[in-house]
Design a protein around this motif. Structure first.
Motif, PDB file in Angstrom:
ATOM      1  N   GLY A   2      66.551  11.597   6.077  1.00 47.83           N
ATOM      2  CA  GLY A   2      65.531  12.568   5.722  1.00 47.83           C
ATOM      3  C   GLY A   2      65.346  13.668   6.750  1.00 47.83           C
ATOM      4  N   PRO A   3      65.288  14.914   6.298  1.00 45.34           N
ATOM      5  CA  PRO A   3      65.094  16.057   7.203  1.00 45.34           C
ATOM      6  C   PRO A   3      63.613  16.297   7.486  1.00 45.34           C
ATOM      7  N   ASP A   4      62.987  15.393   8.213  1.00 42.78           N
ATOM      8  CA  ASP A   4      61.542  15.449   8.416  1.00 42.78           C
ATOM      9  C   ASP A   4      61.068  16.793   8.959  1.00 42.78           C
ATOM     10  N   GLU A   5      61.789  17.340   9.918  1.00 42.28           N
ATOM     11  CA  GLU A   5      61.387  18.616  10.536  1.00 42.28           C
ATOM     12  C   GLU A   5      61.289  19.725   9.497  1.00 42.28           C
ATOM     13  N   GLU A   6      62.215  19.752   8.546  1.00 39.22           N
ATOM     14  CA  GLU A   6      62.213  20.788   7.520  1.00 39.22           C
ATOM     15  C   GLU A   6      61.149  20.558   6.458  1.00 39.22           C
ATOM     16  N   LEU A   7      60.791  19.301   6.240  1.00 35.36           N
ATOM     17  CA  LEU A   7      59.829  18.986   5.179  1.00 35.36           C
ATOM     18  C   LEU A   7      58.378  19.157   5.606  1.00 35.36           C
ATOM     19  N   MET A   8      58.094  18.968   6.888  1.00 36.13           N
ATOM     20  CA  MET A   8      56.708  18.983   7.360  1.00 36.13           C
ATOM     21  C   MET A   8      55.929  20.233   6.941  1.00 36.13           C
ATOM     22  N   PRO A   9      56.506  21.444   7.033  1.00 36.00           N
ATOM     23  CA  PRO A   9      55.717  22.624   6.656  1.00 36.00           C
ATOM     24  C   PRO A   9      55.358  22.681   5.171  1.00 36.00           C
ATOM     25  N   LEU A  10      56.008  21.847   4.357  1.00 35.66           N
ATOM     26  CA  LEU A  10      55.811  21.899   2.908  1.00 35.66           C
ATOM     27  C   LEU A  10      54.840  20.844   2.390  1.00 35.66           C
ATOM     28  N   ILE A  11      54.370  19.959   3.261  1.00 35.38           N
ATOM     29  CA  ILE A  11      53.603  18.804   2.787  1.00 35.38           C
ATOM     30  C   ILE A  11      52.205  18.787   3.386  1.00 35.38           C
ATOM     31  N   ASP A  12      51.365  17.912   2.848  1.00 37.34           N
ATOM     32  CA  ASP A  12      49.996  17.745   3.337  1.00 37.34           C
ATOM     33  C   ASP A  12      49.836  16.466   4.143  1.00 37.34           C
ATOM     34  N   ALA A  13      50.626  15.446   3.819  1.00 35.01           N
ATOM     35  CA  ALA A  13      50.505  14.157   4.497  1.00 35.01           C
ATOM     36  C   ALA A  13      51.872  13.505   4.618  1.00 35.01           C
ATOM     37  N   ALA A  14      52.083  12.848   5.754  1.00 38.03           N
ATOM     38  CA  ALA A  14      53.337  12.129   5.998  1.00 38.03           C
ATOM     39  C   ALA A  14      53.052  10.635   6.035  1.00 38.03           C
ATOM     40  N   ASN A  15      53.811   9.885   5.243  1.00 39.03           N
ATOM     41  CA  ASN A  15      53.737   8.425   5.275  1.00 39.03           C
ATOM     42  C   ASN A  15      54.825   7.954   6.239  1.00 39.03           C
ATOM     43  N   ILE A  16      54.450   7.452   7.398  1.00 35.31           N
ATOM     44  CA  ILE A  16      55.438   7.110   8.417  1.00 35.31           C
ATOM     45  C   ILE A  16      55.816   5.636   8.340  1.00 35.31           C
ATOM     46  N   ALA A  17      57.130   5.389   8.209  1.00 35.41           N
ATOM     47  CA  ALA A  17      57.646   4.024   8.157  1.00 35.41           C
ATOM     48  C   ALA A  17      57.257   3.273   9.422  1.00 35.41           C
ATOM     49  N   ALA A  24      49.777 -10.931   7.158  1.00 35.42           N
ATOM     50  CA  ALA A  24      50.153 -10.721   8.557  1.00 35.42           C
ATOM     51  C   ALA A  24      51.129  -9.560   8.702  1.00 35.42           C
ATOM     52  N   GLU A  25      52.050  -9.416   7.770  1.00 37.08           N
ATOM     53  CA  GLU A  25      53.038  -8.334   7.823  1.00 37.08           C
ATOM     54  C   GLU A  25      52.357  -6.971   7.715  1.00 37.08           C
ATOM     55  N   MET A  26      51.361  -6.876   6.854  1.00 32.95           N
ATOM     56  CA  MET A  26      50.633  -5.614   6.710  1.00 32.95           C
ATOM     57  C   MET A  26      49.896  -5.269   8.004  1.00 32.95           C
ATOM     58  N   LEU A  27      49.189  -6.232   8.577  1.00 30.10           N
ATOM     59  CA  LEU A  27      48.499  -5.997   9.835  1.00 30.10           C
ATOM     60  C   LEU A  27      49.482  -5.594  10.941  1.00 30.10           C
ATOM     61  N   TYR A  28      50.581  -6.274  11.000  1.00 33.05           N
ATOM     62  CA  TYR A  28      51.596  -6.071  12.050  1.00 33.05           C
ATOM     63  C   TYR A  28      52.183  -4.666  11.988  1.00 33.05           C
ATOM     64  N   GLN A  29      52.582  -4.235  10.790  1.00 37.92           N
ATOM     65  CA  GLN A  29      53.241  -2.942  10.667  1.00 37.92           C
ATOM     66  C   GLN A  29      52.270  -1.773  10.847  1.00 37.92           C
ATOM     67  N   VAL A  30      51.116  -1.838  10.200  1.00 41.16           N
ATOM     68  CA  VAL A  30      50.150  -0.749  10.349  1.00 41.16           C
ATOM     69  C   VAL A  30      49.646  -0.697  11.789  1.00 41.16           C
ATOM     70  N   GLY A  31      49.459  -1.858  12.386  1.00 44.61           N
ATOM     71  CA  GLY A  31      49.025  -1.907  13.784  1.00 44.61           C
ATOM     72  C   GLY A  31      50.024  -1.249  14.717  1.00 44.61           C
ATOM     73  N   ALA A  32      51.312  -1.415  14.426  1.00 43.78           N
ATOM     74  CA  ALA A  32      52.350  -0.791  15.256  1.00 43.78           C
ATOM     75  C   ALA A  32      52.231   0.725  15.223  1.00 43.78           C
ATOM     76  N   LEU A  33      52.073   1.293  14.035  1.00 43.59           N
ATOM     77  CA  LEU A  33      51.907   2.746  13.926  1.00 43.59           C
ATOM     78  C   LEU A  33      50.619   3.192  14.605  1.00 43.59           C
ATOM     79  N   LYS A  34      49.553   2.413  14.433  1.00 40.93           N
ATOM     80  CA  LYS A  34      48.238   2.796  14.960  1.00 40.93           C
ATOM     81  C   LYS A  34      48.276   2.977  16.478  1.00 40.93           C
ATOM     82  N   VAL A  35      49.054   2.189  17.182  1.00 40.78           N
ATOM     83  CA  VAL A  35      49.165   2.323  18.633  1.00 40.78           C
ATOM     84  C   VAL A  35      49.719   3.700  19.002  1.00 40.78           C
ATOM     85  N   PHE A  36      50.755   4.138  18.298  1.00 39.46           N
ATOM     86  CA  PHE A  36      51.346   5.434  18.594  1.00 39.46           C
ATOM     87  C   PHE A  36      50.418   6.580  18.184  1.00 39.46           C
TER      88      PHE A  36
END
Length: 263
Positions: free
Chosen positions: A31-46, A97-109
Motif C-alpha cells: 500500500g502506498p500510504d504516503e500517497e493515500l494520506m492526503p485523500l482520506i479522513d482516517a487511517a486504520n493502522i494494522a 485477549a488478542e483484541m486487547l493485545y493488538q490495540v494496546g500495541a498501537l496505543k503505545v505508539f
C-alpha cells in the motif's frame, strides 16, 4: 440539506473516508500510504496481527500525524500468511485477549506521538465474522469497550448491537471497493467482483444519496446508512488503490457539499 448540528461528539458531521494503512511487514511493502494520506479522513493502522510490525506501526503513526489524519486501530486475526482473510478459530478468551493485545500495541505508539486513538475497526475475516458470530463479537466488543473510543462497523448487524450492549459509540461504515451479497452481508475482498473506479464513484454517490449500493450480483441493497453521515472504507492493498480512493474522494466531496454543506 441534512441538518447535523444535533450530532453528539462521537457522531460524524459529514461522510468520511477511511483506509487500511500500515499493512507492510519487515521487508514486505503493502500500500502506498504516503500517497493515500492526503485523500482520506482516517487511517486504520494494522496492529501486528494480519500485518504490521513495531517499526511499521511507529512510522505509520508519524505519517498520519504529519498529514493530520485521524488514527484508528485495525486489529486482525493473527495470520500474516493469510493476511487476516482466512477463517481462524479462536475461543472467547483468545479473541478478548488478542483484541486487547493488538490495540494496546498501537496505543503505545500513539501515546508516544501525542496522537489520540480515534476508533477501532477489526480487519478482514474477523470483521466479517463479527457480523453474525455472537460469541466472537461479544468477546471483541468487551475488549474494545476498555479503550473508550468508537467502533466502526456495519449497521443492522451484531457490529451495531454488540457495540450498544457495551456502551461503545458506533460509527456506521459502508464499502465501495468490495461487495455485499444480495442480503447485505459483506463478502470482503476474496468474494467480490473487480470494481472499476467508475463503479466505486457511482457506488459512493448512491450510498450518500440513497443509502443503497450494488451487490455482487448488481442488485441494490440497503446497508443502513441512508440519511446519516457515515464512513466509507477502501483497501490499500488493491492494485488500483490510488485510483479507487481518488474516485471515492471525488464522490464524497460532492455528497458533503450537497447534503452537509461541508468540503
Amino acid at each position: 440539506m441534512v441538518n447535523s448540528t444535533s450530532s453528539t461528539p462521537h457522531q460524524l458531521q459529514k461522510v468520511e473516508i477511511n483506509v487500511d494503512c500500515g499493512e507492510a511487514f519487515g521487508f514486505w511493502q503493502c500500500g502506498p500510504d504516503e500517497e493515500l494520506m492526503p485523500l482520506i479522513d482516517a487511517a486504520n493502522i494494522a496492529c501486528g496481527g494480519h500485518a504490521g510490525d513495531p517499526v511499521t506501526i511507529r512510522r505509520t503513526v508519524a505519517l498520519a500525524k504529519k498529514h493530520g489524519i485521524k488514527v484508528g486501530a485495525h486489529p486482525g486475526f493473527p495470520d500474516k500468511v493469510g493476511f487476516g482473510r482466512r477463517v481462524l478459530a479462536m475461543t472467547s478468551e483468545q479473541a478478548y485477549a488478542e483484541m486487547l493485545y493488538q490495540v494496546g500495541a498501537l496505543k503505545v505508539f500513539l501515546d508516544e506521538a501525542g496522537v489520540p486513538l480515534n476508533h477501532i475497526k477489526p480487519h478482514g475475516m474477523w470483521y466479517i465474522m463479527m457480523q453474525n458470530n455472537e460469541e466472537l463479537n461479544d468477546a471483541a466488543m468487551r475488549a474494545i469497550s476498555h479503550f473508550k473510543v468508537p467502533v466502526y462497523g456495519m449497521p443492522n448487524t451484531l457490529h451495531e448491537s454488540g457495540a450498544k450492549k457495551y456502551g461503545i459509540p458506533f460509527i456506521p461504515e459502508a464499502f465501495v471497493d468490495v461487495n455485499y451479497n444480495s442480503e447485505g452481508i459483506l463478502l470482503g475482498v476474496p468474494g467480490s467482483r473487480k470494481m472499476t473506479t467508475e463503479d466505486i464513484y457511482q457506488a459512493a454517490i448512491s450510498l450518500g444519496k440513497k443509502g443503497v449500493v450494488p451487490a455482487v450480483d448488481h442488485s441494490l441493497v440497503d446497508v443502513g446508512v441512508k440519511g446519516v453521515p457515515f464512513t466509507i472504507c477502501l483497501h490499500s492493498d488493491l492494485k488500483t488503490c490510488r485510483e479507487n480512493v481518488a474516485a471515492a474522494r471525488k464522490a464524497v466531496n460532492e455528497i458533503n457539499q450537497e447534503l452537509y454543506n461541508r468540503s
